[in-house]
Scaffold this motif. Sequence first.
Motif, short mmCIF file in Angstrom:
data_model
loop_
_atom_site.label_atom_id
_atom_site.label_comp_id
_atom_site.label_asym_id
_atom_site.label_seq_id
_atom_site.Cartn_x
_atom_site.Cartn_y
_atom_site.Cartn_z
N ARG A 271 0.84 -1.19 0.00
CA ARG A 271 0.00 0.00 0.00
C ARG A 271 0.88 1.24 0.00
O ARG A 271 1.72 1.41 0.88
CB ARG A 271 -0.93 0.02 1.22
N LEU A 272 0.69 2.14 -0.98
CA LEU A 272 1.40 3.42 -1.06
C LEU A 272 0.38 4.53 -0.86
O LEU A 272 -0.63 4.58 -1.56
CB LEU A 272 2.10 3.55 -2.41
N GLU A 273 0.64 5.40 0.10
CA GLU A 273 -0.29 6.49 0.38
C GLU A 273 0.47 7.79 0.61
O GLU A 273 1.38 7.86 1.43
CB GLU A 273 -1.13 6.17 1.62
N GLY A 274 0.12 8.80 -0.16
CA GLY A 274 0.65 10.14 0.08
C GLY A 274 -0.25 10.89 1.03
O GLY A 274 -1.44 10.58 1.15
N PHE A 275 0.31 11.88 1.72
CA PHE A 275 -0.51 12.61 2.68
C PHE A 275 0.05 14.00 2.91
O PHE A 275 1.23 14.26 2.68
CB PHE A 275 -0.60 11.87 4.02
N LEU A 276 -0.80 14.90 3.37
CA LEU A 276 -0.42 16.23 3.81
C LEU A 276 -0.62 16.30 5.31
O LEU A 276 -1.71 15.98 5.82
CB LEU A 276 -1.28 17.29 3.13
N VAL A 277 0.40 16.72 6.02
CA VAL A 277 0.29 16.75 7.48
C VAL A 277 -0.76 17.75 7.93
O VAL A 277 -1.34 17.62 9.02
CB VAL A 277 1.67 17.07 8.11
N SER A 278 -1.07 18.74 7.09
CA SER A 278 -2.08 19.72 7.45
C SER A 278 -3.46 19.10 7.65
O SER A 278 -4.33 19.71 8.27
CB SER A 278 -2.16 20.82 6.38
N ARG A 279 -3.65 17.90 7.14
CA ARG A 279 -4.93 17.21 7.32
C ARG A 279 -4.96 16.35 8.58
O ARG A 279 -5.93 15.63 8.81
CB ARG A 279 -5.25 16.35 6.09
N HIS A 280 -3.88 16.42 9.35
CA HIS A 280 -3.78 15.58 10.55
C HIS A 280 -3.43 16.42 11.78
O HIS A 280 -2.74 15.95 12.68
CB HIS A 280 -2.73 14.49 10.34
N ARG A 281 -3.92 17.65 11.83
CA ARG A 281 -3.63 18.52 12.97
C ARG A 281 -4.19 17.94 14.26
O ARG A 281 -3.71 18.27 15.36
CB ARG A 281 -4.21 19.91 12.74
N ASP A 282 -5.20 17.09 14.14
CA ASP A 282 -5.80 16.50 15.35
C ASP A 282 -4.84 15.55 16.06
O ASP A 282 -5.10 15.15 17.20
CB ASP A 282 -7.08 15.75 14.99
N ALA A 283 -3.72 15.21 15.42
CA ALA A 283 -2.74 14.32 16.05
C ALA A 283 -1.73 15.07 16.90
O ALA A 283 -0.89 14.45 17.56
CB ALA A 283 -1.99 13.52 14.98
N GLN A 284 -1.80 16.43 16.95
CA GLN A 284 -0.80 17.21 17.66
C GLN A 284 -0.75 16.89 19.15
O GLN A 284 0.31 16.66 19.73
CB GLN A 284 -1.06 18.71 17.47
N ALA A 285 -1.92 16.86 19.80
CA ALA A 285 -1.95 16.56 21.24
C ALA A 285 -1.44 15.15 21.52
O ALA A 285 -0.72 14.90 22.50
CB ALA A 285 -3.36 16.74 21.78
N GLU A 286 -1.78 14.23 20.65
CA GLU A 286 -1.30 12.85 20.77
C GLU A 286 0.21 12.78 20.68
O GLU A 286 0.88 12.07 21.45
CB GLU A 286 -1.96 12.02 19.67
#
Length: 346
Positions: A271-286
């Motif tokens: 599986r190859l997946e590209g991503f933008l970290v800007s779509r995962h801001r909810d992971a900051q506290a984690e």
Amino acid sequence: MSAPVRTTRLITQRRRPRGMPVPEDFAGTELPLVAPAEGQAVVENLWLSVDPYMREAMDAEWELGAPLEGRSIGRVVESRSVGLPVGALVFHREGWRTHAVVSEAEVRVLPRYEGVATESFLGLLGGTGLTAYVALTRIARLRAGEAVYVSAAAGGVGTAAGRLARLLGAGRIVGSAGSPAKVRLLTEELGYDAAFDHRAGLSLSGQLARAAPDGIDVYIDNVGGDHLEAAIGAMREDGRIAWCGAIAQYNAGCAPAAPRNLFDLVEKSIRLEGFLVSRHRDAQAELEEFLVPHLRSGRITDRLSVTEGFERTVDAFLGMLRGENTGKAVVRLGPADPEPVSDDTP
């Protein structure tokens, strides 16, 4: 109390680059700083981040002659906002300048973790660390004992990925870098089990096979091109690729040829997946909950490549594009950070 700041020094882009940017593509200037309106504050920037994505922004996204943007940490020096008191340290994106007028909605007031440097919010606790964390945990879904390969491993995301992979229980961790000195840094200081110099004139696939003789399960791709092809060739069945960046094409004017072995994705169920970290801001506290104890204990340290002085921002940016940094590339503008106040709330 010092007089309110009424000017700001800033850097603009004066022309589109052709290939690798040069200093003449930028211009420095000083402009009046508008007084903050109700709900706004003036921030004196202390730290600026320079990042690979900025190279692509130069081709079309950034407006010529306008102040540039980028991740920044600053101190509030004048305020008309209850939520932005004078002295607060904030994260914002009004970079490439010494001072900025911001609103509360545009910034994050940073927590103050005892024993953790504020500038880490541009490094392991910032977008760089978050990119590596999301790549490993959400995109690649790393499992304990798996083998990981990271390209551009001595850069900001690469150094973060290696450290996080170790904390997350990875088995063998392999990295590629652009010089023998960086290779030694990866294995002697940054916790990589093996590393190789992709500029050594040898086959990338062959070097990766020697560094990871049993294959790899996860690839964190910061380069693309032939690095991606080599990683696909080394992948075990059910491997996962988290595609973060493509340094190989930023200055090329066109994308490199697609990997010749793309069909291996099918044959090996990769599986190859590209991503933008800007779509995962909810992971900051984690991320902060996971990393802060390790930073406090000294189990890991945040390796930053620091350039001193606002006037050298362009130098820092161009040096990062040439691969001169080890770890996250940042620019220090202001005086030493004040003594932290313990506040463990994220």
